[in-house]
Structures are given as C-alpha cells and as structure tokens.
Design an enzyme around this catalytic site. Structure first.
Site, PDB file in Angstrom:
ATOM      1  N   ASP B  47       0.748  -1.181  -0.048  1.00 64.52           N
ATOM      2  CA  ASP B  47       0.089  -0.193  -0.042  1.00 64.52           C
ATOM      3  C   ASP B  47       0.840   1.505   0.062  1.00 64.52           C
ATOM      4  O   ASP B  47       0.342   2.620   0.146  1.00 64.52           O
ATOM      5  CB  ASP B  47      -0.941   0.035   1.215  1.00 64.52           C
ATOM      6  N   ARG B 255      -3.250   5.416   6.472  1.00 65.33           N
ATOM      7  CA  ARG B 255      -3.925   5.107   5.062  1.00 65.33           C
ATOM      8  C   ARG B 255      -4.859   5.961   4.565  1.00 65.33           C
ATOM      9  O   ARG B 255      -5.188   7.027   5.335  1.00 65.33           O
ATOM     10  CB  ARG B 255      -4.455   3.594   5.163  1.00 65.33           C
ATOM     11  N   TYR B 263       1.637  -2.672  12.139  1.00 67.57           N
ATOM     12  CA  TYR B 263       2.553  -3.802  11.814  1.00 67.57           C
ATOM     13  C   TYR B 263       3.037  -4.326  13.200  1.00 67.57           C
ATOM     14  O   TYR B 263       3.364  -3.426  13.849  1.00 67.57           O
ATOM     15  CB  TYR B 263       3.963  -3.654  11.060  1.00 67.57           C
ATOM     16  N   PRO B 342       8.126  -6.018   4.292  1.00 68.59           N
ATOM     17  CA  PRO B 342       7.488  -4.707   3.833  1.00 68.59           C
ATOM     18  C   PRO B 342       8.330  -3.491   4.468  1.00 68.59           C
ATOM     19  O   PRO B 342       7.808  -2.272   4.350  1.00 68.59           O
ATOM     20  CB  PRO B 342       6.211  -4.968   4.639  1.00 68.59           C
TER      21      PRO B 342
END
Lengths: 620, 620
Positions: B47, B255, B263, B342
């Site tokens: 993302d 986001r 996370y 990530p």
C-alpha cells in the site's frame, strides 16, 4: 399552456448565467436555466480569466464532504480550476512596445509581470475561448443533472405582490420555445419561480422589462479584434503585449494552443456608417484589421493566416445599471448590469463574480437560514464594484487609445504613465483587491486583532500544516464554497497550558444555549451551517493534536498548525501575515471566501451579534 | 485449440504486470495481459508508493502530443499521478517512540521527515490499498482498449530456437481459462508471443518453468499486519510511526481516509506450526494481533474496531532470482524476482520500477529502432538494484525487530542507531537514489561538464521558464515517458553573439548526414525518436526566443530559460544545480528519465557513438 414551478429561474446561459446555475445546482437548489441561443458560443467572445476568478473556480469545486473524512477528500476532486488550467493558456508576462526614437517602427520598452497582485494564489491570467469555459460549466452541471433549456426566449415577466402566490413562487415568467412546433400555445410555458436571475447580456430583456436604466455613456473608441494562429517574427507573440505606435495602438493576447488575439485601434470613421452613426461590420473585415495591425507592428511582420478563428469590431460603452434587483425577487447579473471595454480584462470575470456573490445568499434565504434582507447586499456589493470598474476603465482605455509620447508629440502617453496605471490597478484588474464595504455581513469592529486580514476582502493564500500528519495545505482549500460559514479559530500556542485553558472556556461558550452555534444551528446541527477549523501556533515536532478540546478537532483533519513543512520554504507565516497576535482570534469567513468579521477568543457574543443581524433562528 | 499472436504476453496483473502492460499499451505495442485471479485485489496487500514512483506515475501520463502544440497540452492531462494523489493519503512525518526511562510504557522520542531525499519532487509517501492502485492502471488501460483476461492460468511455455517461428513469435504459451466450460480443449488457447513477461508473483510459475533459482534465505522475523479504522488516543496515529517498546516493535502506516495499518512483531513460535515449521494463520487472528500491539503502545490505548479491513501474518524472506531473463525472450519482473520485508516500504515500488525499466526497451526493439542487446540492460540494471535492496533490508529489518536499548539492555538498538539507518538509506528507500551502472545506455565519459547531473540517475527536478511566455515548468514534465530520447541542449547565454554562433555550428553538425539525428532517424523523422529541448541562460527581460536556430525551437514551446519567474522563488538554478558551466552541454535523457550520457556542445560525435552502440540505422 404548460405550467411548472422552480426555486430559481436563470435567464441566459453565458458566463453569468452558468456561474449562477452551476453554483445553485451545487448548493442543491432547484434551478432551471434557459437561453435563446440554440448552442453555446463556438469561438471568440470573452477569453480571459483573472487570478481571483481562478481562485473562485478552485473553491467552487473543492468537493463537499460531510463524512468524517473531513477535508481529506475535499481537496482532491477534479474541478473547474483543474480543467481550466488543463485547457487554457497562461499569461505570466506583459510586454510593452513603443516607437523607436528614430521613428523606424516599434521596439521593446519593458517586460513586467502580467499580474501585479502580490497575494494572488495563481499569479497569471488564463486565456481560453468563452465556449470552452462554458463547456467546463455545462459538463459539470450535466453531472449534477442540470442542462440548459434552449433555444427558449422569455416573453413576459411579472412579480406578484402576494408572497404566497402559487405556493410561494411570486415571479411568473412565460417562456417560448424557439424552433418548436410553430404553435404559440404549444411552444409556450408558464414558470412560477421564487426568484429570477436575468443573466441575459448587454441587451438584457429582463432589465428592459422592468425599465431599469443603464447609466453612463458610449465612448469614441472603436476597436477591432481578430483571433488567429499567427505566422510572425514578433518575439512577444506569446506574451500579453501592449503596442503604442505612431500608427495606432494594438494589444496581443496569446490564447490556448497556438492561437492569438489581436486588438487593433481603428479610426472611428472607417467602421461607422455615416447615415446611422452606427458600427458597420460590412465596411471592414479581418484582413483589413490585420492590415491596420501590421502598420503598428512595423518592423515586425505578420503573414496572412490560413483563416481567422473569429473577428469583430466594437465601440466601448461604459455603463452601469441603476438597480440590480426588483423587490429582491428578480435580479440582473453580468453584462445586463455593466458594460465596459475589454482592455480591463474583466469581460467574463465581473459577470461570473456577480453570480458567485448572489448564489450563496439565494441558497441561505431559500433554506430559511437567512432573512431576505441578506439579498440586499448583492446590489450593495456588486454595483459598487461595477462603478469602480467603470472609473478604472475610463482612465485606462483613454491611456490605451492615446497616442504615444514622442519628441514630436509631447502631449502623448508616456510609457511610465501607462505602466504606472497598469500596475497601480493590478489588484483591481486581477480581482484580488475587491473590497466589500460594511453591511450586515461585513463588520470590521475588531479589525485590529487581525490587522492584515481585511474584513470585506477575500482570505489571502497561506500555507498551513495539518497538525495530525504535517501535511501542507493551502488555506483557501479549507474554505470551499459549500454555503457554510467557516469559523477559523486561531488558537494561539496550544502547547501552553494557560492558552489551552482559554480554549476550553471558549469551547464551552460556543456550545452554550445563547451562542450563535446553538441558536442558528439548522435542525440542531451546527456543522450544517458552520465549519470550525483551528489553527494553532504550536510546532509540528511537539504538538499533541488531540489535546485540543473536541470542538476544535471534530475530525483529526480539522486542526492545523502555523508551521513550515520539513521540506520547502512555504508556511509558518499565517499569524504574522494576517497580523494575529499570541492571544489568537476568531475569523468568520463568508461562504464566498470573504472575511465577514473578526473577534477575540472571548468574543463569542460579538459573533452572535454578527450572525443575529441576518440569520434566522427559526429552524433551531 | 484456439491460436493467436501477440507482441508481448504479460502473465500476472499485479503491480508489476499492470505497469508493464500499461506502459506497453501506451507505447502502442500489441500487448495481452492475463491473470489467474478472477478479480483485482479488494483490500490489504502492499500500500505504499515511494517518491520516485510518484514521479514515474507523473511522467508516464504526461500526454504525448505530436502536433505543433508541443509541450503545451502535454502537461495538462489528468494522469496516474493526479488520481494517486487524489485518492491516496500522504505521509510527510515519521515519528519514533521508545520506552520511558521509568519503564512505564512508551514516549515520543523524535519526529523527522518521512522522506530524506532532498531532490524528491514529491517529498512524501502516498499510501493507498493495492486494489485502488490497480484500479488506476486498469481504468487507464481500459481507455486504451486493453483489459486483463481472467481468470486464466498458463500451463506450458516454450521458446523456439527459430527466430522466424510463427512469423517471428518464438515464445509459445498455452493458456487455460479457469471457470470455463470445463472442457480442457475448449478452455485452452495457444498464444505465440514475441516476448513474455512473467509478473506472476513470489511463487512465479514462469520462473519455476525455467528453473530460475531464488538466491537468499528466510529470516526468523515473524510479523502480523492489521488494517482498520482505529479508535485511539495515540497522537501520532496519522504519522508513519516506529515503536520500539520493551514488549516488541510496532509500526503505524496511516492510510487513505481514516484507515491505518499496524505492523506488529510476533514471537516466532506463536504463529508457527510445531510439526511443519510453517506459519499457521489459524493460531492467531486480528484481535490477537491487536492485543500484541496494545502491549507495545502502552500507555496509549486502542479500542476494538468495528471490523478489520484486512490482516495477515508473514515471515520475512530475502531472496533475489539468479536470472531475470531467458534468452531475452522471457523476462520476469516484480515479486517473481525478489522478496524482502515490507519495512523497506518497497513492496509495489520495486516491482513497478522493474517493469518501467523494461517497457521502453521492449518497445524500441519491437519497432526495430534498437538492437536486442538493449534488452540485456534490464537484468543488469534491475538485478543489481534488487541485490542492494536485500542488503539494505537485512540491516534495517534487524534494527527494526531488535529490542530497544535501555539501562537494562545495553545491547539493544538505540534510537540514534535506528534513525541513522532510517535517514542514511532515505535516498534508497525513496527510490530517488537509484543509480544504474555503466552500460551501452549509461556512459559517463563527460560527467565532468555536468558534474551534479549524475549519469545513470534520474534527472532531478528543477524549475525552468519557457522563453516565449515566461511560464514556469518543472523539468520532469518536459521528459514524459513517450519512448523518445530527450536531447537537452544547455545552450549557454544565447544573448551573446559568440554563443549563438556556436549554436549555429551545432545545429549544422546535428543535421549533417553522419550525425545520430540523421543516422538513427526512423523513417527520416528525427522527432519520432529524439525530442530536442533547449535551455538558455539568457534572461526573461531581454531574451529574443526566436533568435535561436530553428532546430532548438522546433515549436515556440521547446525553448526554455534558466531564470526565475517574476513571482515565486523557484527557478534560475538549473545550470548551477546540475554543475553546467557557461559553455553549455548536451544531455541525453533516456526514455525512462535517467541520464544516458553527456557531451559538450562540440561533441556531436560522442553522442553519435553513444547511440550507435545500441540503436540500429536500418530504418534510415
């Protein structure tokens, strides 16, 4: 005959009419717009959009978002300004040419910024033909389900004395469909409207129907205009260029793509019919106009273009309507109210800004939020502006049409004189300097606590950081034209406990029963009419955005900082630029982006007094 | 079975596959893209879009305009970047939390810019879920008539030794439609392709079909991910936040809208099946992951969200494919070539930039402009990058997963150590610092005459003024990904007659029969492959833009100045920033925006040598 009702009937779908119907549609007002032309303008006509109008295009389509996403999505939609900037040409530079001292044609005298308005967010003019600008509005309106009905001509208009006439629709207009069946009755329709806006141009039928006089006079200046793709060695063909030559004056306006508009001054007699005293377009064509221009541009040359995009000849008239409204039921806007020379670059701009001023007031009165008295401020604000425009235009047109000063002609217009006028009036011509005088919606009582955020003027651009995520924002993007008043709360430094305590008190006062936030809250929901945005002087490295009282961060996206981003030099100057001190201030921004009034953080009653002068508490 | 031919078959419609097929479609290459998933990703997954990838989105859709409108319309279309910025969230700030010295939970240690790459045009990351990013590509591709065929799975792939196999389509792939008739023959199809790109993910079928090994290893780090709209009092919930606590590490990625990704570091054993040694998602759910996070975030609290948008658990593997291509006929790109954590924020970015590097090379070879040797630079450039990425990721993941340094744990990771790594590798993680080593398309011979415009790196942003109208432009917008090489001619001060004379000579040399401009000109039209842009150090007040030789102003929009606009502080620093002197320079920019080579104004033969090493003169 067919009958129908509508909240607002707009007559005329030129720039004034489209801005009006677009704005009303966007405010969810039931609007209908009719025009007697079968199609929109295809070429030519007005073509310059001024810096303030670009700002208006921007805030008009900053999307309204009532979810808890706050301003997040609000800033991101494609809008009128995006498309204008995508399709239009930008004029950044103005060049000036004058006769060489040896008389052998013209030479470059000076290049200066086209726009002299230091606070302009968009420091340039955009040029794009009127049809393309109309298309931007038409396409956006179509998305909202509003289309122009055409070709339709109004035939009668009457205002009933009875407010309850036809269920509160006191204006009766008969419309006739042109190119219809040919049967008068079948092609006619009666529309009952709450309000009518006559945006039907310089020869306004609405204005004439109510015998509203145009005050002012016609000048002797005759000008020709040609639009073409030029083939020339003139080095300033892509700049706005004013040419004063011994063979007359010219002006270059570069346009979208490779097109250019050339204005040429004509000897009055050449185009005027001796018998009638009127302009006779059959006496001159575009090739003759180009020939006249060629003499002014010598030693630079223009080859004959393959074709002309558009052309016309006109005499400058400088007039203002004696009244802008009939009983605050019928209004006129745009060219119906004022005519002036294209040299002021105001063509569409003044017209669209008339409507922009009117739209939110109509919406508020129609919704029952505001008293009909609010509508009187339309004429008060916009007629004064038109009068100022005419005064400016008279002086500027005279300078422009005047012969240049040379050794042989010491009475001519000097470059210094001309450029002084050009720059002195830059704020005015750009639309940035428009100032609305005191009224129920403009109250300068506490001007001193935000000395440079002038009451009655539009909020000038400034960069802010959003407190929660340090993302930079332009303040104008926080002030969309969503018919809401914005309450900017300059909180001072909220990292200081004493200041935070004052804000706690302010939050309580604002939420008390006698505060405007409670009294004028439609359906008990303050956020329907008021949007509260806080701006703290705390710093990004240490701010705790959620320490603010909830009222000042109804969503995380509503709290801002007067600070610079990590990268870039913008931002951190809001308090100092606006003249706001450490004690903070509250600023009421009208739905059209103009400063309504200002109050100290302990001045909730001042704000309540301000709103009480035109809002209605009925819906509370 | 059905049979068909295509220039390029792309297998997989994730970020790498979509960038590949979008880029090829935009270059008018006949492309087909298949994917075995019935639909695009709906939530979660990768993302984050890095600054360099935003630049790529921008230049990818700067519209190509072959008319004489030049760059005029080119800059104005809505494109990938517009939509990304409209829909995505921006991360400007990174915050760091560490244990309080008294052990009672975490506290804010530091806030720094999220992006530490001084030349980034967009100094922030954009976060938006993978499905929304895929939609941006899918919608734009649809406008070009290209849609993903799905659900389709390839079953066999073979490369013929015979170049002329099936009319020059040597790669034979059998595709099978899933959810079809159920009849194998009816659901199968043979595709003959000139080239195949396997963008089919970490478990790449294409890679396995050719026995390409993944080199590297799996780590012991196990992480959980949850996407949700949080209800929390944590003040940095809208910043990228790294938390090192005594109860494990966490990371916040805000986001789009109000969503947030968290996370959380897991104790390996909790999620691993004791028997198989593999991850077992049934052992942990999103509520358990949130519980783990809560311990790290103490004393800040997270209420249970109404729902979780997405969640997963993963073990970090750090591997790179041993080869990126089979005979330069079949290529692999994206996750098929490299896997990493990530935390480096590279997920989609490395994948999309693989394809971005490959697309123009395929287009050139397919059109017969370049020799197939050009395709070898894909693996050369992108595999080196992936190896660097793994090296970085190993170090960073270790620091991230490590315990914080406290009084009791002097061996832990200190904040200083962590932030040093964060900032040192900022250029790398942002994608801005990517450097391609010397090859046929990267030649640093004359690096010294533009010392800071590094050969093999992307052209850094700079503002220019267009000479004809003083409109400011960002140089990257003059370098669209239109498969053309851009020849930037830094002319020096063209107001000086001696410099102008040198340019006249240069123009003649460039147009001579032995110049690259003539030799490698497809169909005799140099502008098909080369776009010449001039940048003069003359000043806006005095420049005569049309005094330049015609070659350097093929349209009025092609000549620029290194000067500041009247308003604003940007611009006027191109020569000094790039390290170019008064003598000027020619800079070849590759179609992907990377500097290919540099030459002095009398160095036409050097440029001809450069192009001769990979272009073909057959079409001249």
């Amino acid at each position: 005959m067919k009958e129908s009702q509508v909240d607002v009937l707009v007559i005329g779908a030129g720039p004034a009419g489209l801005m009006c119907s677009f704005g009303l549609a966007r405010a969810d007002v039931k609007v209908r717009v009719v025009d007697e032309r079968p199609k929109k303008v295809a070429a030519g006509q007005a073509d310059g959009i001024q810096p303030r109008t670009i700002e208006v295009f921007q805030v008009l389509t900053t999307a309204i978002n009532s979810t808890n996403d706050g301003v997040y999505f609000a800033l991101q939609s494609y809008g009128l300004a995006d498309r204008l900037l995508r399709e239009g040409n930008q004029m950044h530079m103005a060049a000036f040419y004058n006769p060489k001292s040896d008389g052998s044609g013209i030479e470059l005298t000076d290049r200066v910024p086209d726009v002299t308005a230091p606070t302009a967010r968009y420091p340039f003019e955009v040029t794009l033909h009127q049809g393309a600008i109309e298309a931007i509005f038409l396409d956006s309106m179509k998305e909202m389900g509003v289309e122009v009905n055409r070709p339709i001509r109004p035939t009668t208009i009457q205002i009933s004395e009875d407010k309850n006439y036809h269920d509160g629709h006191p204006v009766r207009v008969v419309l006739k469909l042109l190119e219809g069946t040919g049967n008068d009755e079948e092609d006619s329709e009666v529309v009952y409207a709450k309000y009518v806006v006559g945006a039907d141009g310089a020869h306004s039928w609405v204005r004439k129907s109510f015998d509203i006089a145009m005050e002012g006079e016609q000048t002797d200046y005759v000008w020709g205009v040609i639009d073409m793709i030029p083939d020339t060695d003139f080095p300033d063909i892509r700049n706005k260029t004013a040419v004063h030559s011994n063979n007359g004056s010219c002006m270059i306006i570069p346009r979208e793509g490779d097109k250019v508009r050339v204005y040429t001054q004509l000897e009055g007699k050449a185009a005027i019919d001796a018998r009638s005293g009127r302009l006779d377009k059959s006496k001159l064509g575009p090739n003759e106009l180009l020939d006249v221009a060629r003499k002014s541009f010598y030693p630079y040359t223009f080859k004959a273009p393959q074709s002309f995009d558009w052309w016309t000849i006109y005499i400058i008239g400088q007039r203002v309507a004696s009244s802008y409204s009939v009983q605050e039921r019928v209004f006129i806007a745009g060219d119906a109210c004022h005519t002036h020379s294209p040299k002021a670059g105001q063509g569409m701009n003044a017209s669209m800004n008339d409507s922009y001023n009117l739209v939110w007031k109509l919406a508020h009165v129609l919704r029952g939020w505001a008293s009909p008295e609010l509508l009187k401020t339309y004429e008060f604000e916009r007629r004064k502006y038109a009068q100022d425009l005419i005064t400016f235009d008279k002086g500027f047109a005279k300078l422009f049409s005047g012969k240049p000063r040379t050794e042989l002609n010491q009475d001519g217009v000097s470059h210094e004189e001309f450029i002084r006028a050009f720059q002195t009036f830059g704020g005015f011509t750009s639309g940035i300097g428009v100032h609305y005088e005191g009224s129920v919606i403009v109250n300068a009582k506490h001007q001193n606590i935000a000395a440079h955020l002038v009451t009655g003027e539009r909020v000038p651009p400034q960069y802010l950081l959003r407190a929660a995520d340090s993302r930079p924002f332009e303040i104008q993007d926080l002030l969309p034209s969503d018919t809401r008043f914005k309450i900017l709360v300059f909180t001072g430094n909220t990292s200081e406990p004493s200041q935070l305590a004052k804000l706690q008190t302010l939050a309580e006062e604002l939420q008390a029963p006698d505060s405007f936030l409670t009294k004028f809250s439609p359906g008990g929901k303050p956020e329907t009419l008021f949007d509260i945005i806080s701006i703290s002087s705390a710093k990004k490295e240490s701010v705790v955005y959620n320490a603010l009282p909830q009222l000042f961060r109804s969503h995380w996206s509503k709290a801002f900082l007067d600070d610079t981003p990590f990268t870039g030099q913008l931002g951190g100057k809001v308090y100092s630029t606006y003249g706001i001190g450490a004690a903070g201030a509250m600023v009421v921004v009208r739905p059209d982006g103009y400063v309504g009034t200002i109050a100290p953080l302990n001045g909730v009653t001042d704000l309540t007094d301000y709103f009480a002068s035109f809002l209605t508490s009925s819906s509370a």
